[in-house]
Write an enzyme that holds these catalytic residues in place. Structure first.
Site, PDB file in Angstrom:
ATOM      1  N   SER A 151       0.853  -1.187   0.000  1.00  0.00           N
ATOM      2  CA  SER A 151       0.000   0.000   0.000  1.00  0.00           C
ATOM      3  C   SER A 151       0.887   1.235   0.000  1.00  0.00           C
ATOM      4  O   SER A 151       2.005   1.208   0.530  1.00  0.00           O
ATOM      5  CB  SER A 151      -0.871   0.021   1.270  1.00  0.00           C
ATOM      6  N   TYR A 164      -0.788  -0.319  10.226  1.00  0.00           N
ATOM      7  CA  TYR A 164      -1.014  -0.681   8.819  1.00  0.00           C
ATOM      8  C   TYR A 164       0.146  -0.206   7.948  1.00  0.00           C
ATOM      9  O   TYR A 164       0.653  -0.957   7.114  1.00  0.00           O
ATOM     10  CB  TYR A 164      -2.330  -0.053   8.347  1.00  0.00           C
ATOM     11  N   ALA A 166       3.240   0.404   8.831  1.00  0.00           N
ATOM     12  CA  ALA A 166       4.424  -0.417   9.124  1.00  0.00           C
ATOM     13  C   ALA A 166       4.298  -1.783   8.461  1.00  0.00           C
ATOM     14  O   ALA A 166       5.264  -2.314   7.900  1.00  0.00           O
ATOM     15  CB  ALA A 166       4.596  -0.571  10.628  1.00  0.00           C
ATOM     16  N   SER A 167       3.093  -2.349   8.514  1.00  0.00           N
ATOM     17  CA  SER A 167       2.903  -3.692   7.940  1.00  0.00           C
ATOM     18  C   SER A 167       3.123  -3.677   6.433  1.00  0.00           C
ATOM     19  O   SER A 167       3.697  -4.605   5.867  1.00  0.00           O
ATOM     20  CB  SER A 167       1.508  -4.227   8.271  1.00  0.00           C
ATOM     21  N   LYS A 168       2.699  -2.604   5.777  1.00  0.00           N
ATOM     22  CA  LYS A 168       2.825  -2.569   4.318  1.00  0.00           C
ATOM     23  C   LYS A 168       4.252  -2.227   3.890  1.00  0.00           C
ATOM     24  O   LYS A 168       4.717  -2.682   2.839  1.00  0.00           O
ATOM     25  CB  LYS A 168       1.805  -1.587   3.726  1.00  0.00           C
ATOM     26  N   ILE A 197      -8.350   3.581  -3.469  1.00  0.00           N
ATOM     27  CA  ILE A 197      -9.060   2.727  -4.419  1.00  0.00           C
ATOM     28  C   ILE A 197     -10.511   2.584  -3.957  1.00  0.00           C
ATOM     29  O   ILE A 197     -10.774   2.281  -2.786  1.00  0.00           O
ATOM     30  CB  ILE A 197      -8.398   1.323  -4.509  1.00  0.00           C
TER      31      ILE A 197
HETATM   32  N1  LIG Z   1      -8.781  -1.178  -1.142  1.00  0.00           N
HETATM   33  C1  LIG Z   1      -7.809  -0.284  -1.014  1.00  0.00           C
HETATM   34  O1  LIG Z   1      -8.037   0.924  -1.070  1.00  0.00           O
HETATM   35  C2  LIG Z   1      -6.386  -0.744  -0.803  1.00  0.00           C
HETATM   36  C3  LIG Z   1      -5.361   0.195  -0.984  1.00  0.00           C
HETATM   37  C4  LIG Z   1      -4.042  -0.231  -0.776  1.00  0.00           C
HETATM   38  C5  LIG Z   1      -3.777  -1.541  -0.418  1.00  0.00           C
HETATM   39  N2  LIG Z   1      -4.811  -2.417  -0.254  1.00  0.00           N
HETATM   40  C6  LIG Z   1      -4.467  -3.794   0.138  1.00  0.00           C
HETATM   41  O2  LIG Z   1      -5.004  -4.665  -0.841  1.00  0.00           O
HETATM   42  C7  LIG Z   1      -5.401  -5.896  -0.224  1.00  0.00           C
HETATM   43  C8  LIG Z   1      -6.858  -6.190  -0.575  1.00  0.00           C
HETATM   44  O3  LIG Z   1      -7.672  -5.119  -0.113  1.00  0.00           O
HETATM   45  P1  LIG Z   1      -9.255  -5.131  -0.338  1.00  0.00           P
HETATM   46  O4  LIG Z   1      -9.667  -3.745  -0.611  1.00  0.00           O
HETATM   47  O5  LIG Z   1      -9.651  -6.229  -1.269  1.00  0.00           O
HETATM   48  O6  LIG Z   1      -9.732  -5.495   1.161  1.00  0.00           O
HETATM   49  P2  LIG Z   1     -10.926  -6.468   1.603  1.00  0.00           P
HETATM   50  O7  LIG Z   1     -11.109  -6.243   3.059  1.00  0.00           O
HETATM   51  O8  LIG Z   1     -12.088  -6.304   0.693  1.00  0.00           O
HETATM   52  O9  LIG Z   1     -10.287  -7.924   1.347  1.00  0.00           O
HETATM   53  C9  LIG Z   1      -9.283  -8.448   2.142  1.00  0.00           C
HETATM   54  C10 LIG Z   1      -9.487  -9.954   2.206  1.00  0.00           C
HETATM   55  O10 LIG Z   1      -8.460 -10.524   3.046  1.00  0.00           O
HETATM   56  C11 LIG Z   1      -9.057 -11.578   3.767  1.00  0.00           C
HETATM   57  N3  LIG Z   1      -8.334 -11.892   4.988  1.00  0.00           N
HETATM   58  C12 LIG Z   1      -8.156 -11.070   6.067  1.00  0.00           C
HETATM   59  N4  LIG Z   1      -7.528 -11.744   7.040  1.00  0.00           N
HETATM   60  C13 LIG Z   1      -7.269 -12.993   6.563  1.00  0.00           C
HETATM   61  C14 LIG Z   1      -6.655 -14.146   7.118  1.00  0.00           C
HETATM   62  N5  LIG Z   1      -6.154 -14.149   8.373  1.00  0.00           N
HETATM   63  N6  LIG Z   1      -6.568 -15.265   6.352  1.00  0.00           N
HETATM   64  C15 LIG Z   1      -7.063 -15.280   5.092  1.00  0.00           C
HETATM   65  N7  LIG Z   1      -7.676 -14.223   4.527  1.00  0.00           N
HETATM   66  C16 LIG Z   1      -7.784 -13.090   5.260  1.00  0.00           C
HETATM   67  C17 LIG Z   1     -10.456 -11.057   4.098  1.00  0.00           C
HETATM   68  O11 LIG Z   1     -11.335 -12.121   4.448  1.00  0.00           O
HETATM   69  C18 LIG Z   1     -10.838 -10.327   2.824  1.00  0.00           C
HETATM   70  O12 LIG Z   1     -11.597 -11.136   1.945  1.00  0.00           O
HETATM   71  C19 LIG Z   1      -5.152  -5.730   1.278  1.00  0.00           C
HETATM   72  O13 LIG Z   1      -3.897  -6.291   1.608  1.00  0.00           O
HETATM   73  C20 LIG Z   1      -5.107  -4.229   1.443  1.00  0.00           C
HETATM   74  O14 LIG Z   1      -4.347  -3.840   2.571  1.00  0.00           O
HETATM   75  C21 LIG Z   1      -6.107  -2.048  -0.439  1.00  0.00           C
END
Ligand SMILES: NC(=O)c1ccc[n+]([C@@H]2O[C@H](COP(=O)([O-])OP(=O)(O)OC[C@H]3O[C@@H](n4cnc5c(N)ncnc54)[C@H](O)[C@@H]3O)[C@@H](O)[C@H]2O)c1
Length: 271
Positions: A151, A164, A166-168, A197
């Site tokens: 991210s 968050y 730090a994790s990314k 997004i």
């Molecule tokens: N949507 C955004 O704006 C955005 C921006 C930057 C980065 N991201 C990153 O992109 C990735 C996807 O984001 P998203 O918008 O689809 O989020 P989302 O919450 O819709 O989907 C995340 C999915 O991860 C799954 N998950 C969470 N913990 C889990 C675990 N312990 N084991 C297995 N599955 C698990 C959830 O069940 C969920 O389906 C994430 O890593 C997020 O940090 C998202």
């Protein structure tokens, strides 16, 4: 090099999510058969995603198989991925899209247990999948492409999102390091860093949560927060899940064959 997609599988972890499901669709359009996985508690939305893909004639004809595991359980991840590889063959592409945002609050008020949970899912969970598939692919000595969802919070640091962010940042480091470890096997590893997004759960959540924190950075009115965030983007709009998915599909496939150890920012121009 990533091998031919025909007859090969792409694994998408976190496929019940907004980005994971869009990524699964984009990969299927590119000709991959799909292993879509998510947490066991998300079996219903995952089945819904899989059914929609199978019914979507425009998304291609590859198979769609579902799997359930918790990415924070390294043993379960390893056993499940080895069983899937034995049944379907080693994957040619792996996307780790699982992740959580965690609570929004300034670091001086951030609960350490909350931070540990965010790091456990986003860092340890991503590490578990990466280590398991790295081991399976290296043993098989088959080329592949792995894409991790980081991210822009991990690049720039987002207010009220220290755990968050730090994790990314750690996910970006994981991709860079694993790219070096796995390069001798022809396995590429990259991360992507989307910024704002939408539509989606994370966008809605962060607009509401940043308003609720009441910091100097954002209004306390969620609608105004949404306008403020979009105002920070040179292209003046959020990116869509499918725009992120298209970048992942490119990274997963052979057209990006000389790209590894990189973090691709998907931001509409924000830095
Ligand atoms: N949507 C955004 O704006 C955005 C921006 C930057 C980065 N991201 C990153 O992109 C990735 C996807 O984001 P998203 O918008 O689809 O989020 P989302 O919450 O819709 O989907 C995340 C999915 O991860 C799954 N998950 C969470 N913990 C889990 C675990 N312990 N084991 C297995 N599955 C698990 C959830 O069940 C969920 O389906 C994430 O890593 C997020 O940090 C998202």
């Amino acid at each position: 090099m990533t091998g031919p997609r025909v007859g090969r599988w792409a694994l998408v972890v976190g496929a019940a999510g907004d980005l994971g499901s869009a990524i699964a669709r984009a990969l299927r359009v590119e000709g991959w058969s799909l292993l879509v996985a998510d947490h066991p508690s998300r079996a219903d939305p995952l089945e819904h995603v899989a059914a929609a893909l199978r019914e979507d004639a425009e998304a291609g004809a590859g198979q769609v198989v579902t799997a359930a595991f918790d990415v924070t359980d390294a043993e379960e991840v390893s056993v499940t991925l080895r069983a899937l590889a034995a049944e379907h063959g080693v994957p040619g592409a792996v996307v780790v899209s699982s992740g959580v945002q965690g609570p929004f609050r300034p670091i001086q008020e951030y609960d350490v247990a909350d931070a540990a949970r965010v790091l456990e899912v986003n860092v340890v969970g991503t590490f578990s999948v990466l280590a398991a598939v790295g081991s399976i692919l290296a043993e098989a000595d088959r080329p592949a492409s792995i894409v991790l969802l980081a991210s822009m919070a991990g690049v720039s640091g987002a207010p009220n999102m220290s755990a968050y962010s730090a994790s990314k940042a750690a996910v970006i480091g994981l991709a860079r390091s694993a790219a070096k470890d796995l390069a001798p096997h022809g396995i590429r590893v990259n991360s992507i860093s989307p910024a704002f997004i939408g539509p989606g759960v994370m966008w809605n959540n962060q607009v509401a949560a940043q308003a609720a924190v009441g910091s100097q950075y954002f209004s306390t009115d969620p609608d105004e927060v949404s306008r403020q965030m979009i105002g920070m983007i040179p292209l003046r709009r959020c990116g869509t899940p499918s725009e992120v998915a298209d970048v992942v599909a490119w990274l997963a496939g052979p057209r990006s064959s000389y790209v590894t150890g990189q973090n691709i920012e998907i931001t509409g121009g924000s830095v």
